[in-house]
Write an enzyme that holds these catalytic residues in place. Sequence first.
Site, PDB file in Angstrom:
ATOM      1  N   GLY A 208       1.065  -1.154   0.007  1.00 57.59           N
ATOM      2  CA  GLY A 208      -0.316   0.040   0.149  1.00 57.59           C
ATOM      3  C   GLY A 208       0.668   1.064  -0.110  1.00 57.59           C
ATOM      4  O   GLY A 208       2.018   1.233  -0.306  1.00 57.59           O
ATOM      5  N   GLU A 230       5.736  -3.117   0.918  1.00 56.76           N
ATOM      6  CA  GLU A 230       5.827  -3.191  -0.359  1.00 56.76           C
ATOM      7  C   GLU A 230       4.904  -1.780  -0.619  1.00 56.76           C
ATOM      8  O   GLU A 230       3.725  -2.200  -0.628  1.00 56.76           O
ATOM      9  CB  GLU A 230       5.318  -4.157  -1.293  1.00 56.76           C
ATOM     10  N   CYS A 264       2.042   0.381  -8.838  1.00 61.03           N
ATOM     11  CA  CYS A 264       3.234   1.003  -7.976  1.00 61.03           C
ATOM     12  C   CYS A 264       4.507   1.185  -8.804  1.00 61.03           C
ATOM     13  O   CYS A 264       5.352   2.112  -8.620  1.00 61.03           O
ATOM     14  CB  CYS A 264       3.696   0.002  -6.899  1.00 61.03           C
TER      15      CYS A 264
HETATM   16  P1  NAD Z   1      -3.580   2.370   1.455  1.00 59.36           P
HETATM   17  O1  NAD Z   1      -2.220   2.384   1.863  1.00 59.36           O
HETATM   18  O2  NAD Z   1      -4.174   3.349   1.512  1.00 59.36           O
HETATM   19  O3  NAD Z   1      -4.212   1.098   1.760  1.00 59.36           O
HETATM   20  C1  NAD Z   1      -3.678  -0.470   1.492  1.00 59.36           C
HETATM   21  C2  NAD Z   1      -4.419  -1.148   2.538  1.00 59.36           C
HETATM   22  O4  NAD Z   1      -4.169  -0.745   3.884  1.00 59.36           O
HETATM   23  C3  NAD Z   1      -5.979  -1.392   2.358  1.00 59.36           C
HETATM   24  O5  NAD Z   1      -6.464  -2.718   2.394  1.00 59.36           O
HETATM   25  C4  NAD Z   1      -6.331  -0.516   3.459  1.00 59.36           C
HETATM   26  O6  NAD Z   1      -7.675  -0.988   4.092  1.00 59.36           O
HETATM   27  C5  NAD Z   1      -5.341  -0.949   4.535  1.00 59.36           C
HETATM   28  N1  NAD Z   1      -5.243   0.077   5.850  1.00 59.36           N
HETATM   29  C6  NAD Z   1      -5.404   1.346   5.638  1.00 59.36           C
HETATM   30  N2  NAD Z   1      -5.087   1.760   6.959  1.00 59.36           N
HETATM   31  C7  NAD Z   1      -4.478   0.821   7.548  1.00 59.36           C
HETATM   32  C8  NAD Z   1      -3.972   0.636   8.948  1.00 59.36           C
HETATM   33  N3  NAD Z   1      -3.963   2.012   9.823  1.00 59.36           N
HETATM   34  N4  NAD Z   1      -3.561  -0.212   9.465  1.00 59.36           N
HETATM   35  C9  NAD Z   1      -3.595  -1.241   8.639  1.00 59.36           C
HETATM   36  N5  NAD Z   1      -4.155  -1.545   7.465  1.00 59.36           N
HETATM   37  C10 NAD Z   1      -4.663  -0.269   6.840  1.00 59.36           C
HETATM   38  O7  NAD Z   1      -2.956   2.091  -0.171  1.00 59.36           O
HETATM   39  P2  NAD Z   1      -4.097   2.003  -1.336  1.00 59.36           P
HETATM   40  O8  NAD Z   1      -4.527   3.274  -1.783  1.00 59.36           O
HETATM   41  O9  NAD Z   1      -5.103   0.799  -1.239  1.00 59.36           O
HETATM   42  O10 NAD Z   1      -2.965   1.518  -2.508  1.00 59.36           O
HETATM   43  C11 NAD Z   1      -2.133   2.305  -3.291  1.00 59.36           C
HETATM   44  C12 NAD Z   1      -0.699   2.109  -2.797  1.00 59.36           C
HETATM   45  O11 NAD Z   1      -0.407   1.241  -2.852  1.00 59.36           O
HETATM   46  C13 NAD Z   1       0.097   2.945  -3.682  1.00 59.36           C
HETATM   47  O12 NAD Z   1       1.087   3.959  -3.130  1.00 59.36           O
HETATM   48  C14 NAD Z   1       0.934   1.936  -4.646  1.00 59.36           C
HETATM   49  O13 NAD Z   1       1.996   2.438  -4.971  1.00 59.36           O
HETATM   50  C15 NAD Z   1       0.855   1.048  -3.436  1.00 59.36           C
HETATM   51  N6  NAD Z   1       1.336  -0.380  -4.039  1.00 59.36           N
HETATM   52  C16 NAD Z   1       2.713  -0.874  -4.087  1.00 59.36           C
HETATM   53  C17 NAD Z   1       2.896  -1.923  -4.532  1.00 59.36           C
HETATM   54  C18 NAD Z   1       4.325  -2.707  -4.464  1.00 59.36           C
HETATM   55  O14 NAD Z   1       4.302  -3.839  -4.696  1.00 59.36           O
HETATM   56  N7  NAD Z   1       5.074  -2.071  -3.750  1.00 59.36           N
HETATM   57  C19 NAD Z   1       1.729  -2.719  -5.177  1.00 59.36           C
HETATM   58  C20 NAD Z   1       0.503  -2.305  -5.227  1.00 59.36           C
HETATM   59  C21 NAD Z   1       0.428  -0.917  -4.597  1.00 59.36           C
END
Ligand code: NAD
Length: 465
Positions: A208, A230, A264
């Site tokens: 995320g 990641e 990402c």
């Molecule tokens: P996000 O960080 O908003 O959320 C990711 C997940 O975390 C969701 O399931 C969300 O419900 C959960 N979450 C939110 N707050 C939390 C907390 N306090 N504790 C635990 N879990 C929590 O990210 P997003 O908007 O869903 O995804 C987009 C991001 O993900 C972008 O920054 C992208 O680059 C990244 N991403 C990275 C990769 C990689 O492999 N490096 C792959 C895909 C996406």
Amino acid sequence: MSKTIPVRNPRTGQYDFELRTTDPAELPAISAELRRNQQRWQALGLEGRLEALNAWRREVERQREVLLAALVADTGRLVESEREMLRLPTSIDKLAIMAREVFAERSQRLRSLGHVEVHGGLSPFPLVGVISPWNFPLSSSLLDTIPALVAGCAAIVKPSEVTPRFVAPLVETIKRVPEIAAVLRYVTGGKDIGEALIGHVDAVCFTGSVPTGQKVAEVAARAFIPAFLELGGKDPAVVTGTADLDRAAASVVQGAVANAGQVCVSIERVYVAEPVAEAFVGKLVDKAREFRLAYPTLQDGTLGPIILERQAHTINRHLQDAVDKGAVIRCGGPVAQRGGGWWAEPTVVTGVDHTMELMTEETFGPVIPVMTYRDTDEAVRLANDSIYGLSGAVFAGSAGEALAIARRIDVGAVSINGTGLGTAAIGEGDTHEKNAFKRSGLSGSRLGYDSITRFMRKKAYLVAD
Ligand code: NAD
């Protein structure tokens, strides 16, 4: 307490789905049951686990149409959803080959040291938690889960609440394979259940954003468990004066606009040698214009909508900030509303510099800002001037010239004369490992052998004569 979350449809903007969330109070019972079952799962041995995973894969294939329809509704796009469906079989096949090597090697007698024989062993974390994002809802929820299961762990997965429609049909497939159902559970909801989950597992895999990743790492530290993170990226591409400009332009556009930039490892900034810059930008614009939006119907093009409404506003904020500071939009433009959804055309921007958010923050849209450089040192300095270090690309007249630059770029994987080569299905023999550098992540590689071994604590048996 369980509650419901209204879920937006990215094509229509309508809130046409309700997600029933898992009550965090259920987590102790869920984790206790999974931990009990994990012992049997581990005792099945690698071949037994692979057999169960392949049985599950057949169930997923049987459920293909329903699952695909749910994914399309979640994301508003077809082509990338079809690709997501293909990743499960590919990943099981790849992991099977690597896991057989890992288990064979580690279970051998290592050495005899005089009076002591040393044997190596691997002890899986009993229960792994997986928290995943919305940009590839199915595959990102499975990317760490399958290796964890192969390693012998049980898993609880908390996918994104933004794209939850695929979960129910996937859970149907899990229920049909009792060995898998015993050790794999999907829970639903947002931040609350995600955070609560961390207290009930032995390791957490989080994919995320950087800010959420930092929060997850803090909660994991308090729970005293490892967090495999990641996170986001701002991948650079360097195009030298010797590069094949047609090839570089085609590849950069593909690497920047696939999945409407919601990847990402998207190319999010380009540094091109000054003498070839205008020729390159011309080709980039031509290539960018070849992409079509999948609007008004799914079949009209390959680019789906911006899935998360908030992200559309972020993209527009970055573009506006750049234009306010003197940047020029060469094709495309701000994300616009059509039929209730948010749609972004591939957008090439020149006249940019590092005072602009467009060059420093993750945009997560199909935007290609291009900046010129005078010499290699400047290209390297600009590429490294970022808090992110996920991956990148270098285009040059020879692989040797490109590699000399790639070695100086502070990211975990560099594609040479291509983009996103590490995420493409390179094939069954691919065992490459990579870390996410800087703020893009923490801990072992989620690819290659380490994708399995990082779920297993290394154990030694020391046998006296
Ligand atoms: P996000 O960080 O908003 O959320 C990711 C997940 O975390 C969701 O399931 C969300 O419900 C959960 N979450 C939110 N707050 C939390 C907390 N306090 N504790 C635990 N879990 C929590 O990210 P997003 O908007 O869903 O995804 C987009 C991001 O993900 C972008 O920054 C992208 O680059 C990244 N991403 C990275 C990769 C990689 O492999 N490096 C792959 C895909 C996406």
